[in-house]
Write an enzyme that holds these catalytic residues in place. Sequence first.
Site, PDB file in Angstrom:
ATOM      1  N   ASP A 156      50.230  87.836  70.159  1.00  0.00           N
ATOM      2  CA  ASP A 156      48.994  87.524  69.441  1.00  0.00           C
ATOM      3  C   ASP A 156      47.715  87.318  70.259  1.00  0.00           C
ATOM      4  OD1 ASP A 156      51.187  87.380  67.809  1.00  0.00           O
ATOM      5  OD2 ASP A 156      50.939  85.285  67.288  1.00  0.00           O
ATOM      6  N   GLU A 380      60.219  78.478  73.521  1.00  0.00           N
ATOM      7  CA  GLU A 380      59.577  79.713  73.070  1.00  0.00           C
ATOM      8  C   GLU A 380      58.986  80.453  74.277  1.00  0.00           C
ATOM      9  OE1 GLU A 380      56.511  78.769  70.261  1.00  0.00           O
ATOM     10  OE2 GLU A 380      56.190  80.848  69.656  1.00  0.00           O
TER      11      GLU A 380
HETATM   12  C1  9WN Z   1      52.292  84.696  63.930  1.00  0.00           C
HETATM   13  C2  9WN Z   1      57.592  83.900  65.214  1.00  0.00           C
HETATM   14  C3  9WN Z   1      56.318  84.542  65.711  1.00  0.00           C
HETATM   15  C4  9WN Z   1      56.583  85.715  66.663  1.00  0.00           C
HETATM   16  C5  9WN Z   1      55.318  86.188  67.362  1.00  0.00           C
HETATM   17  C6  9WN Z   1      54.637  84.988  68.007  1.00  0.00           C
HETATM   18  C7  9WN Z   1      54.343  83.912  66.963  1.00  0.00           C
HETATM   19  C8  9WN Z   1      53.098  83.730  64.803  1.00  0.00           C
HETATM   20  C9  9WN Z   1      52.320  82.453  65.013  1.00  0.00           C
HETATM   21  O1  9WN Z   1      55.554  83.520  66.343  1.00  0.00           O
HETATM   22  O2  9WN Z   1      53.406  84.421  66.037  1.00  0.00           O
HETATM   23  O3  9WN Z   1      53.085  85.788  63.587  1.00  0.00           O
HETATM   24  O4  9WN Z   1      52.193  81.684  64.040  1.00  0.00           O
HETATM   25  O5  9WN Z   1      51.832  82.186  66.119  1.00  0.00           O
HETATM   26  O6  9WN Z   1      53.465  85.374  68.647  1.00  0.00           O
HETATM   27  O7  9WN Z   1      55.639  87.159  68.321  1.00  0.00           O
HETATM   28  O8  9WN Z   1      57.145  86.779  65.959  1.00  0.00           O
HETATM   29  O9  9WN Z   1      58.385  83.536  66.296  1.00  0.00           O
END
Ligand code: 9WN
Length: 408
Positions: A156, A380
């Site tokens: 992101d 994470e």
């Molecule tokens: C938005 C769930 C997801 C991953 C992404 C990571 C993070 C979400 C957030 O978490 O993104 O989709 O709320 O930050 O960047 O890669 O799929 O683990």
Amino acid sequence: MTTLDNAKDILITNDIDGYSTRPSPKLYPYQWFWDSCFIAIGYSHFDIDRAKREILGILESQWANGMIPHIKFNSKTKGYFPSPDKWKIPEPKLTSGITQPPMLAIAVWEIYNKDRDKKFLRIVFEKIKKYHEYLAKYRENENLLFIDHPWESGTDDNPIYDETLRRIKITISLRYKRKDNKIIASSHRPTKEHYDRYIFLLQEFAKYKYKINIIKNRSQFIIEDVLFNSIWCEANLCMGYIAREIGEKSLQFLDWYEATKKKMREKLVDKYYFSFDVKNKTLIKKKSCASFLPLFAKISSRKEAEEILKLINDFTLKFPVCTYDPKSPEFDPKRYWRGPVWININWFLIRGLMKYGFVKKANEIKMKTINLIKKHGFYEYFNPKTGEGYGADNFSWTAALLIDLFND
Ligand code: 9WN
């Protein structure tokens, strides 16, 4: 309990309904698309039926046009922003309205290689084909796929998107309350400037009723993303193999693979592979983990692969591998995709390095990744200098990919 038992336990504890798994208990309480592909790969080593059900769980969320959304919500859980009602999707489903890197066929091929269950391939083939047709029809721009939101990249707040996001003019007053930074330290999560743009884009998409042509014309964030296109290539190779196993036509998938690979080699390389900003007509020449992915899909030439290997070394501090150039002023060892080590990126790298015969390097990263998790936990992401874990604890894909690395 051994680390491996811990990893299995995390997946089981994060189970939602036997068909979907939360990335983490608090921060991400629903099913995410690419997370669940990694989760299914982890499950395939110790509960193959559950691995298959995770895939079926993802497919439940598929839209009529073939799109697979990045989040499948459910009505029982609360606690994530943006919640289901914020998306205003044109579909009678509880999902988000954007996708994520197309890992599905890759995960299915991994599962199939464990038990050669053709019946399972037949159940999922048409749906995955429809997803690939959706991407080719709606997301193609001169033989490359584009993403229209940073969340579609899966990485992101990677600084490669900063300039593009900065050019977005927020033309409405935004009122929203984040939940993520109440759970995790703000300094480890994306900034307000980024979130404003994430949310503004969503509101624009709802206004355009998710019509991709309108989004492509009007939005500033249209990126031919190197990570997304690499995964698209590999997924098409896997679809080609899957089609052949069950006597279906494989040519279309191999054509998409070849065309994308050719275009990536022509358009996205300047020593390293970079993403292309369609609206600004520029190659975003910032070094990030995305530049490693052409190894995973075997897109790079031998010479390019050797350059990528050097880049990996430059990106290796005490713990491999940084997600962003540690020599850049934008590098931040604690903030999300702006530097920390992420286990899925290491996993892509290990596989990619093996494909080019860089076995020693692949094994080194593998051992260091396993030890990082053993010592610092199932976080994470991790500080590349100290190993300290950040973000969600008991993170599912960290657990799932550790299981895969152990068994590989
Ligand atoms: C938005 C769930 C997801 C991953 C992404 C990571 C993070 C979400 C957030 O978490 O993104 O989709 O709320 O930050 O960047 O890669 O799929 O683990």
